[in-house]
Design a protein around this motif. Structure first.
Motif, PDB file in Angstrom:
ATOM      1  N   THR A 106      22.421  78.844  -7.451  1.00  9.98           N
ATOM      2  CA  THR A 106      22.166  77.848  -8.075  1.00  9.98           C
ATOM      3  C   THR A 106      23.593  77.302  -8.914  1.00  9.98           C
ATOM      4  N   PHE A 195      28.440  76.959 -18.309  1.00  3.17           N
ATOM      5  CA  PHE A 195      27.252  75.997 -18.163  1.00  3.17           C
ATOM      6  C   PHE A 195      25.831  76.511 -18.479  1.00  3.17           C
ATOM      7  N   GLY A 199      23.420  76.975 -21.593  1.00  7.22           N
ATOM      8  CA  GLY A 199      22.088  76.494 -21.008  1.00  7.22           C
ATOM      9  C   GLY A 199      21.026  77.666 -21.714  1.00  7.22           C
ATOM     10  N   THR A 202      20.680  77.609 -25.376  1.00  2.00           N
ATOM     11  CA  THR A 202      20.003  76.511 -26.234  1.00  2.00           C
ATOM     12  C   THR A 202      18.394  76.760 -26.300  1.00  2.00           C
ATOM     13  N   LEU A 203      17.883  77.620 -25.064  1.00  2.71           N
ATOM     14  CA  LEU A 203      16.743  77.952 -24.925  1.00  2.71           C
ATOM     15  C   LEU A 203      16.337  79.091 -25.709  1.00  2.71           C
ATOM     16  N   GLN A 261       8.134  74.119 -16.767  1.00  3.90           N
ATOM     17  CA  GLN A 261       9.580  74.360 -16.283  1.00  3.90           C
ATOM     18  C   GLN A 261      10.362  75.903 -16.690  1.00  3.90           C
ATOM     19  N   THR A 262      10.296  76.053 -17.819  1.00  7.19           N
ATOM     20  CA  THR A 262      11.015  77.381 -18.148  1.00  7.19           C
ATOM     21  C   THR A 262      10.193  78.449 -19.024  1.00  7.19           C
TER      22      THR A 262
ATOM     23  N   SER B  92      22.640  67.424 -15.287  1.00  5.92           N
ATOM     24  CA  SER B  92      23.737  68.326 -14.956  1.00  5.92           C
ATOM     25  C   SER B  92      25.121  67.631 -15.506  1.00  5.92           C
ATOM     26  N   PHE B  95      25.199  67.442 -19.266  1.00  4.60           N
ATOM     27  CA  PHE B  95      25.160  68.777 -19.932  1.00  4.60           C
ATOM     28  C   PHE B  95      26.693  69.184 -19.879  1.00  4.60           C
ATOM     29  N   LYS B 108      21.725  70.736 -26.601  1.00  2.77           N
ATOM     30  CA  LYS B 108      20.154  70.540 -26.728  1.00  2.77           C
ATOM     31  C   LYS B 108      19.621  71.042 -25.349  1.00  2.77           C
ATOM     32  N   PRO B 109      18.401  71.841 -25.211  1.00  2.00           N
ATOM     33  CA  PRO B 109      18.035  72.430 -24.217  1.00  2.00           C
ATOM     34  C   PRO B 109      17.486  71.662 -23.065  1.00  2.00           C
ATOM     35  N   PHE B 112      19.418  71.064 -19.836  1.00  2.00           N
ATOM     36  CA  PHE B 112      19.597  72.247 -19.093  1.00  2.00           C
ATOM     37  C   PHE B 112      18.249  72.578 -18.237  1.00  2.00           C
ATOM     38  N   MET B 113      17.360  72.396 -19.172  1.00  2.00           N
ATOM     39  CA  MET B 113      15.807  72.610 -18.537  1.00  2.00           C
ATOM     40  C   MET B 113      15.663  72.008 -17.426  1.00  2.00           C
ATOM     41  N   SER B 115      17.884  70.803 -15.115  1.00  2.00           N
ATOM     42  CA  SER B 115      19.274  70.754 -14.351  1.00  2.00           C
ATOM     43  C   SER B 115      19.355  71.792 -13.040  1.00  2.00           C
ATOM     44  N   THR B 116      18.482  72.520 -13.094  1.00  7.90           N
ATOM     45  CA  THR B 116      18.417  73.357 -11.854  1.00  7.90           C
ATOM     46  C   THR B 116      17.971  72.916 -10.565  1.00  7.90           C
ATOM     47  N   THR B 119      14.302  72.210 -10.105  1.00  6.04           N
ATOM     48  CA  THR B 119      13.102  71.533 -10.953  1.00  6.04           C
ATOM     49  C   THR B 119      12.464  70.616 -10.241  1.00  6.04           C
TER      50      THR B 119
END
Lengths: 400, 329
Positions: A106, A195, A199, A202-203, A261-262, B92, B95, B108-109, B112-113, B115-116, B119
């Motif tokens: 990824t 990155f 990332g 932030t979570l 999503q997460t 991406s 970010f 902020k998340p 990123f949430m 950005s994969t 998604t």
């Protein structure tokens, strides 16, 4: 789909060291590779990580790599592991010529991109230093790994976050069963980057201490990095080459949690489906499974959801299970391959690795393997769950 | 491997009219080197509150996917398989920009949430509550073919009966500049979102379009490629008007006998890592309508051509090649 899929070679590099021997030794002696940040350029020195203990310069020297490969950590880690796998399976140039390379990532070249992004921004459009952005995408890393191991027939890259490598293994197996190729080099590679460290930060799911999967006090992940590849091969080809298989990929399942999503669902729907499908394909009963190498990231949400899914299948009598992420860190896209190699080592050397760092049980849930111990192990499930609920399970079995 | 892989429905968003086949009769022509996608009316597919949270590529992907599912009369496919060369590029990039400007604090998340790369495929899964097989491929210009190959293998083997296959790429202004400079191969840079429902059938009905074969080859010899081209050939090529890109096709087709009929689609749909998916869509429409618009010909033969088979051929910098064979029954 009756064709058997054998594993005839493997290679690995992670925080535990380079190669199969170093990995096995660390697992057996319960030596974790998680430590303070040494190589990644980040201010987050408070976050422990599972770094591969080589600088880019040292990796490049090991590989005799030239630019751009010498700057691309994902690629260099991938080449080291893929070459070990190719050597271990004794693949000739001709064998490779008819093989597929399926790699999961990824991050791709993001480590290099983020180092040079400022330079790109600071320059006017017509003098953009764009050459350095050329290696960012996932597919590029697979091309460069392919170029280093020989002339392969086909390549592609799966990118499903933390289950990328597991899904690369699944496509490789389907290519073999369908007769598209006899041999597939499958796995994944991922380097640490600012990155994704930021990332995940932030979570708020990174632990400032060493991660404690399946422990009541767990607060999150330690990110790791590394690469691993398996050589998948059909029986006819392995027989023709006179190579002894290390293990068999007996079953696999891929399902979507379709929840968030997460975050994972409370009842672990995706995980439950992935494991159930794998069992069905392998024609095994749940009680045939001797050990589960869990995804077990150490986040409160993942571990509870995964345990819920496991209990839906095994009830109160779970087989031995552990997460090896307190050894390697969470190697994200590579984890499915790294933990597949670990699973195969468990089959070969008959042991179940400890869930190191574990101290206190999660209320009302089962307890993982607390000490690396000898055990008769015939069938292992290896779980990989990614963002977006991309959940995959693989079953590795002893040969016979 | 006995099932046939049939195209049940297909939808596109691109620099041509979205969710429409208008381009067949009146294509929009671009003089610029970068053409963003024309946005469809998202409200028809996504509720506005959700739409506000989603980046452009996500909205488009959801839109084409839901449109293809509606056309196919299917609520829940057995699998969702997605290609994307660059994933959620805009997020991406934002970010990365925040990292560059703000450093490693105060981030902020949300960016990123989303950005994969996966998604997109996960979003579709979550939106339609599909627990089936879900996978994402990211292999430069061969991302769509990778997703299609996975789908094709599983349909043929009977592991799944239906699948939503798509490929989606957005292009930011910065990325367009980078792409133009690094890959002069890309002449008209654009954005693509294509989604298609494929189903497994024991036998094909008249007029159905079958995906007969999908091949991905890395650094192949020209002879290996030619083996996959059946004569008399109608080929739809990834020609885009740039010599460094186009010469690979010309060299290859020069070795195919029987005057192959060469078609192209990138001059009107533009180029990006998902462009071959729009070629797949265009070829499907040509087979369905039995007509080839003049502007699709790279080399116009004498007389009228009613194609019954089209082989799509694409490559990226001459390295990774793909061949998709479509057949009208």
């Amino acid at each position: 789909m009756a064709e058997r899929v054998l594993i005839t070679g493997y290679g690995i590099i992670s925080a535990l060291g380079a190669g199969i021997e170093a990995t096995l030794d660390a697992l057996k002696t319960e030596r974790s590779g998680i430590d303070c940040v040494k190589y990644l350029e980040t201010n987050h020195r408070e976050l422990p990580v599972g770094e591969v203990k080589y600088s880019n310069a040292k990796l490049a020297k090991l590989l005799n790599a030239k630019y751009p490969v010498s700057e691309l950590r994902t690629v260099m880690l991938g080449i080291i592991a893929a070459k070990e796998a190719v050597t271990s399976a004794k693949l000739s140039e001709d064998d490779i010529r008819n093989a597929a390379l399926i790699s999961g990532t990824t991050v791709g070249g993001m480590d290099f991109t983020e180092k040079h992004f400022n330079e790109v921004l600071e320059r006017e459009a017509d003098t953009l230093e764009t050459e350095k952005m050329k290696y960012n995408d996932c597919g590029c890393s697979t091309e460069l790994i392919a170029d280093a191991i020989g002339k392969v027939k086909m390549i592609t890259t799966s990118s499903t976050a933390c289950s990328s490598a597991a899904n690369a293994i699944i496509l490789g197996a389907n290519l073999i069963k369908s007769g598209v190729v006899d041999i597939a080099i499958v796995g994944g590679s991922e380097a640490l980057t600012r990155f994704h460290l930021n990332g995940f930060n932030t979570l708020m799911i990174l632990d400032k201490s060493r991660c404690r999967p399946f422990d009541e006090t767990r607060t999150g992940i330690n990110l790791g990095e590394g690469a691993a590849y398996l050589i998948l091969e059909n029986e006819k080809s392995a027989h023709r080459r006179g190579i002894k298989a290390l293990a068999e990929l007996k079953g696999y399942g891929n399902a979507c949690d379709a929840f968030h999503q997460t975050a994972s669902s409370d009842n672990g729907e995706g995980a439950y489906r992935a494991m159930s499908q794998a069992l069905m394909m392998a024609q095994l009963k749940p009680t045939d499974i001797d050990y589960i190498n869990a995804h077990g990231t150490g986040t409160p949400n993942n571990d509870r959801s995964e345990l819920a899914a496991m209990e839906r299948i095994w009830g109160a009598s779970l087989p031995k299970f552990s997460s090896t992420k307190a050894f390697t860190g969470h190697t994200t896209s590579a984890s499915g391959a790294i933990e597949s190699v670990i699973s195969i080592l468990c089959l070969q050397h008959k042991f179940a690795p400890a869930n190191i760092g574990w101290e206190s049980p999660i209320k009302d849930f089962a307890v993982p393997v607390t000490q690396t111990s000898t055990a008769e192990i015939k069938n292992i499930i290896n779980n990989s769950f990614g963002f977006g609920g991309n959940d995959s399970s693989l079953i590795f079995s002893n040969i016979n | 491997m006995s099932n046939k892989c049939i195209i049940k429905s297909i939808a596109q968003v691109s620099c041509q009219q979205p969710l429409s086949d208008e381009w067949l009769t009146s294509p929009i022509l671009y003089d610029e080197s970068y053409a963003a996608a024309i946005e469809p009316n998202f409200k028809e597919f996504i509720n506005p509150i959700e739409a506000r949270r989603l980046g452009r590529v996500l909205k488009r992907a959801l839109c084409t996917s839901l449109s293809a599912l509606r056309q196919a009369g299917l609520n829940n496919p057995d699998a969702i398989i997605t290609g994307t060369g660059m994933g959620c590029l805009e997020n991406s990039e934002k970010f990365l920009l925040q990292l560059a400007q703000l450093g490693e604090s105060c981030l902020k998340p949300t960016l990123f949430m989303q950005s994969t790369h996966n998604t997109i495929s996960s979003l579709i899964g979550i939106n339609i509550k599909c627990h089936g097989y879900n996978n994402t491929y990211s292999q430069k210009a061969c991302s769509f073919e990778s997703a299609l190959l996975d789908a094709w293998l599983q349909l043929k083997a009977g592991a799944i009966k239906s699948v939503l296959v798509g490929s989606h790429d957005e292009v930011t202004p910065l990325f367009a500049k980078i792409l133009k400079r690094n890959s002069p191969d890309f002449k008209l840079v654009s954005e693509t979102s294509v989604a298609s429902v494929l189903v497994a059938e024991e036998s094909a009905q008249p007029n159905q379009i079958e995906v007969e074969n999908v091949n991905i080859l890395y650094r192949p010899l020209r002879e290996e490629l030619i083996r996959h081209i059946t004569e008399p050939a109608v080929v739809m090529l990834g020609l885009n008007g740039n010599e460094s890109n186009d010469r690979h096709y010309c060299e290859l087709l020069g070795k195919v006998s029987g005057n192959p009929i060469m078609l192209h689609y990138k001059p009107i749909f533009g180029d990006n890592f998902s462009a071959s998916a729009i070629g797949f869509y265009a070829a499907t429409r040509l087979l369905q309508t039995g007509k080839i618009p003049e502007f699709m010909y790279h080399s116009k033969p004498a007389g009228n051509v009613i194609p019954s088979e089209i082989t799509l051929i694409n490559h990226y910098e001459g390295n990774t090649w793909s061949l998709i064979k479509l057949k009208k029954h």
